[in-house]
Design an enzyme around this catalytic site. Sequence first.
Site: not given
Length: 313
Positions: A8, A11, A188
């Site tokens: 958490a 993002m 990516k």
Amino acid sequence: MKIIIAGAGAMGSRFGLMLHQAKNDVILIDGWQEHIDTIKEYGLQANFNGEEVTEMIPIYHQSDISSVEFSADLVILFTKAMQLDGMMQSIKNMVGEKTKVLCLLNGIGHEDVIKKYVPLSNILLGNTMWTAGLEGPGKAKLFGNGSIDLQNLGNEGKESADEVIAVLNDAKLNAKYSDNILSSIYKKACVNGTMNGLCTILDSNMADFGETDVADVIVESIVSEFAQVAEKENATLDIDAVLAQIKSCYNRETIGLHHPSMYQDLMINNRLTEIDFINGAIVRKGEVYGIETPYCSFLTQLVHAKEQIMKAK
């Protein structure tokens, strides 16, 4: 839908907040105690496109969830790569036969860990262009728009992912199905596999590195190793497009003055890095496929040496 956000941070906070606002039953799981305590007491606070919002979302420490009764329909993974196995072990009692697991971590090869806990038909591998930041424990900064591409790793294909895509889109997370998610992930990963490790070792922002005489040859050599491995996994890379995207990071007027996340982890926060799941993953896969990966191997070794010199944890 009953959803676990496993990790958490920035993002995870974004996804948890948006899915909670869309009336899903969301719980957050993390390992940062101050972050957890702040959210428990004050709620998850966010500057959400300029609007201050607060949502009370249940949050638990990873080590305290064995007694939590929650049967998840969906798990969204946002842990650090090296924490993935431990997180999956921690939440295994909340994962049932029909639980879908959506992995949105940076890096390559995470499905090898996840498939120890759930079948391939329940694994959704994804790539997201959403961004987020943390201004402190319990406080997120969420600006701009984004999207998610995802693919089911089993034989069921899109049909198995439709319900998850619908839930994500109901939360305005802009998800769509991809028939070749590995190409997006490898593209990516090429950016991360150059900018992250190089800027960390050189103690440099992206613009300063990009302006050196040797930047192009180093970047092109690393990308070549990624591309050779990607080809073996049926992931097609447009090398010219990848190099153009990497070189766009050098622009001082846009993001060139930015220090990548690996730099922030090690050089600022003295944390261990995810190098084993980016360049290190290419080294391991290269050994399997008989591909030489000297640049990725050397960069991985240098980052590990730097971690040890700094006594990172």
